[in-house]
Design an enzyme around this catalytic site. Sequence first.
Site, PDB file in Angstrom:
ATOM      1  CD  GLN C 223      -2.635  -1.246   2.608  1.00 31.92           C
ATOM      2  OE1 GLN C 223      -2.782  -2.321   3.183  1.00 31.92           O
ATOM      3  NE2 GLN C 223      -3.173  -0.137   3.087  1.00 31.92           N
ATOM      4  NE  ARG C 373     -13.419  -0.362   4.229  1.00 28.01           N
ATOM      5  CZ  ARG C 373     -13.992  -0.897   3.152  1.00 28.01           C
ATOM      6  NH1 ARG C 373     -13.977  -2.190   2.974  1.00 28.01           N
ATOM      7  NH2 ARG C 373     -14.575  -0.148   2.255  1.00 28.01           N
ATOM      8  CB  CYS C 374      -9.428   1.061  11.734  1.00 28.82           C
ATOM      9  SG  CYS C 374      -8.747   1.850  13.184  1.00 28.82           S
ATOM     10  CD  GLU C 743      -8.937   3.727   7.091  1.00 28.90           C
ATOM     11  OE1 GLU C 743      -7.996   3.059   6.697  1.00 28.90           O
ATOM     12  OE2 GLU C 743      -8.784   4.780   7.731  1.00 28.90           O
TER      13      GLU C 743
END
Lengths: 168, 290, 795
Positions: C223, C373-374, C743
């Site tokens: 990423q 996803r945070c 998120e």
Amino acid sequence: MKKEITLKINGEEFTKEVEPRTLLVHFIREDIGMTGTHIGCDTSSCGACTILIDGKSAKSCTILAVQAAGKEITTVEGIATTEGAHPIQEGFKENHGLHCGFCTPGMMLRAIELLEKNPDPTEEEIRWGISGNLCRCTGYNNIVKSIKYAGAKLRGDELPSTEPEFVE
Amino acid sequence: MIPSTFDYTAPSSLDEALKLLHDFGDDAKILAGGHSLIPMMKLRFAEPEHLIDLNNIPGLSYLKIEGGMFKIGAMTREVETEESAEIAVHFPIFADVAKLIADPQVRNFGTLGGNLAHGDAANDQPAVMLALDASVEIAGLDGRRTVGIDDFFYGFYSTAVQEGEILTEILIPIPSGRSGNAYHKVERKVGDYATGGVAVHLEFDEQGICTKAGIGLTNVNPTPLRAVRSEAALVGTSLDDDAIASAAQYASEDCNPSSDLRGDIDYKRHIIKAVTKKMINKAKQRAFKN
Amino acid sequence: MIQCKTSKEIGGMGHSMKRKEDDRFIHGKGNYTDDVKLPGTLYMDIVRSPYAYAKIKNIDSSEALKIPGVLAVITGKDLEQYNLHWMPTLMSDTQMVLPVDTVMYQAQEVAAIIATEKYIARDAREAVRVEYEVMKPVVDPFKALDADAPVLRTDKPDKKDNHIWHWEVGQKEETEKIFEEAEVTVKEQMHIPRIHVASIETCGCVASYDKVDNYLTMYMTTQAPHAIRTVFALVAGHVGLTEEKIRVISPDIGGGFGGKVPVYPGYVIAIAASFLIGKPVKWIEDRSENLQADSFARDYHITAELAGTKDGKILATRMKVLADHGYTDASANPSKFPTGMFSIGTGSYDYPNAFMEADAVYTNKPPGGVAYRCSFRVTEAVHAIERITDRFALEIGKDPAALRFQNFIKKEQFPYHSPTGWEYDSGDYEAGLKLAMKGVDYDNLRIEQAEKRKKGELMGIGLSTFTEIVGAGPSKDFDILGIKMFDSAEIRVHPTGKAIARFGTKSQGQGHETTYAQIIAEELGIPAKDIQIEEGDTDTAPYGLGTYASRSTPTAGAAAVMAARKLRDKAKKIAAYLLEVSEDDLEWEPGKFSVKGAPEKSKTIQEIVFASYTNHPQGMEAGFEATHYYDPPNLTFPSGAYICVVDIDSDTFEIKVRRFVAIDDAGHIINPMIAQGQVHGGLTQGIAPAMYEELIYDDDGNILNGTLMDYLVPTAVESPSWETGHTVTPSPHHPIGAKGIGESPTVGAPPAIANAIVDALKPYGITHLDIPITPYKIFKALKEKGVLDKNIVES
């Protein structure tokens, strides 16, 4: 000991020698070189490797290449026609049915068989119908919508709206 | 995950398959749907030297009614039992159970014979077969024999199918009078093995008295379990609340679950009690729906 | 509701433009790492430890090396010769690439096999014999701090215990005083369990080292390609792999969610193998390896407390965290923030005082601490505050919605300074909750619930009104390994008016190829369809810190705006020159400059661009290109109001999420369709830890659910039909008023679900259940309360 197998993939005939232990998904990806079919879990839990064998959706990570001898296989590379995208492909694009795209080929192939058996499924039937395919990105709402759209298109019905709906 | 090496044969007749099985003995495994065996081979929990694929043998996949029996070929796919309108007339339980087995792709390939012959108490069909009082036909080089379902499950991954034999057919008696059946399991998510599952089949006389009750339990015992006391509690009654409560209570007492990620023993007994009650009611409702 | 300034043809902000990237994915033409095929590729497989804590007595590779096609078995001792056996983590701790003498968790890499074929490498894995001396592991993080606990990091000479760090923020003494004097205090002990992102694509790479050119091309699932290149250069610079000799390519990524931020040992071993052998080496982990060894998320044990008045005014919160980091601190957090943004834990409420502290410990579990996803531990903080807020409402007998309205930070209080040091940029929490309540028909649901309770039926309604903190981050506070957390955009417009733009971020499904094009279309009036977006190749893209923590729109999106505005300034000069007027006489509308009062005299952006190559003013630089590195002045603070309705079977306790209404506020929305898609996906990754997912270890440190058969990722059946909407409160400091959306739903959904389930069980005296809340957990809680047989089974 290697076995010779002949099978059709997306209408094209292939004859290859394979080890009996060769998994069908590896055969398609490595031996044939079509990489649209993905591997996500190895335990037939995720459905990323879903293809059609004689029109039936199958998890190609749990089927041996030798078992596919004499069969007709359809992968994501084989569903569009010369006229363009398959209705399920159109459905996914128009309805934002994909984010990262990794589960999408398997999801679409599963949906093709689902719609063949049940041309006008309810939301509940769609959700159960794709319960063997995991998606980590979309939350499934728009996958359901994509499959409904493809169903309408295949039936020749009026196409549902592809605009997002909001609580207002 | 990749299996270790093996040889593969796909015979075109049952006799040929039985001969191969005889020749290879312990080193061979039978491949039906493959959706239990191949995952185990990929994990290298199973490492057979020979794989005998039954999928090219004609005549092992069928649904037919013959002599008061519903006969299902061992290689019949789960999906075919799920979708058969013929089966659904007497046995809506097949649609109940199939929907809860793994997922549609697996049901496209998984076979009823394989589900039973795997001998896994976590599989769902064994409980259904117990409830329906099925029997199975087993073929060997010496001929065929029929085994009642109560004599079929021996132990962990072990059944009446002996070395050199192949399960060929499942036979289910067709009820003559009013009947109903149902299956449900509590599962952690769809497609999971059961935390606890209950199959119920009921038959009634014209007065609405229960004449026959079959109750099978999934994944709460080392082998698939018939809830004998629960069945007895129902037969001869009109399925009043007390009878149903007793049957549910007996099922929860008579099962022998183990504690695992799905829950502890108390929880599983509780599930069995609750689901037994629900399934008796559902089967009864189906029996009296018209 | 969303106003668009541009035509549909241009497709700027606010248009639900269909995604430009979709065609390749729906035709099976995505190019993921495992699809990369280079001639002569070798395959790597990894031998992993069956034990959580053991000494390696011996590794015997002789049988494996006899298998035809096996080229090498690499061990820690081999890497030690090049000083490559340890590497730094993002948090300046150290992590083994391969162990020389001790394994610290089950599934840790022990040796790597290099073979000519994947199947051969797998066979060789079985043939490597490793002799271990098993030791008693430290599994329970609370016991890790016991005086008699073995010290795990014996590689650190000064380490005398398993404590990693202590962190605290807020007003300790004032908060203590408030708690002593408060009318009402509530307290709950919570565990936010260890979970795994389980992106459907696992991690992997193809390391291709060219010995002649001394040049490494690394295709990998990352990423953050630029930051990773720098890390590789830091690790391997001493053997000659310096940064200009490394090219990291991040092809299509099959979901990231934070799990593809870290550098895993497998990547480094693959590089080492390719470096030594001079051929491409492919390593693609399988799902078990992914779940068992790659970075986990969460695993915070939190004691949350709240002090308030009897009529519902909240006065202070106190939170104490024990963080289980596994055997090394390999969290993905900005350097100065060991607990990430946990200090957002006062949430959407106007707390005069707060105090938070955390301690991290080593255990014999895999390292990690990634996002799921945070953004940087926000989920943990939000769960604690939203749960304890409901606990407080329960204690004083007040409706949880009314309690929230009473304590919200008011719209006019922004910018709001929180007691833990943040400056919230903007928000309108009341508007969001009002819309959510209207959307779900809250008042009638409460009436229905009261009726159902009379009949013994279990129905619950749960709220979560959270504040997110995303867009790391301003350079004064935010860096990773010293590199400031800016991000970048480079726009090149070709003579014919079509463009390519490159970014330092990397989409993993977020739709950057569409949304970035829309941002540039908004600013320049060039149709979004004419703008090609490229990311993920360190040789071509400008340097950036990557995509995670909802930072792409707040940072790189802003960079695109700023670069585009530089170009618009240039366009204005060219237009003035072409139209022979002063710049002050021109006005802009999307796509063209025209003369004020004489709209027929105009130049389109395409004409202007063409002129920049063919007829530019003398003295002006030719061409039409701009780059911007955007250093955000503050973080952005998206918020949400979520309401969940559950029905629980009173016999089997099976839980059904009947409805879930999510109202998000992410400021101005670039593409409503994509933003909504992000919310849908985030919500399913919210229900996942709330009801299904947890990595479970036994007392010996064995993972009990290391496959997707037992690690329960929700399907379309578990996932309800989400209902979503939005309010729009623009960020005042972001150039287009956007905030980040990917998120929020994962952060906000779990407490809404937990609050709903606990609400359903309110009649039975249950005040808290740890997630994941399963039927089994409900059974146990009711059994403990002694209400099972009396109130439920017989009802």
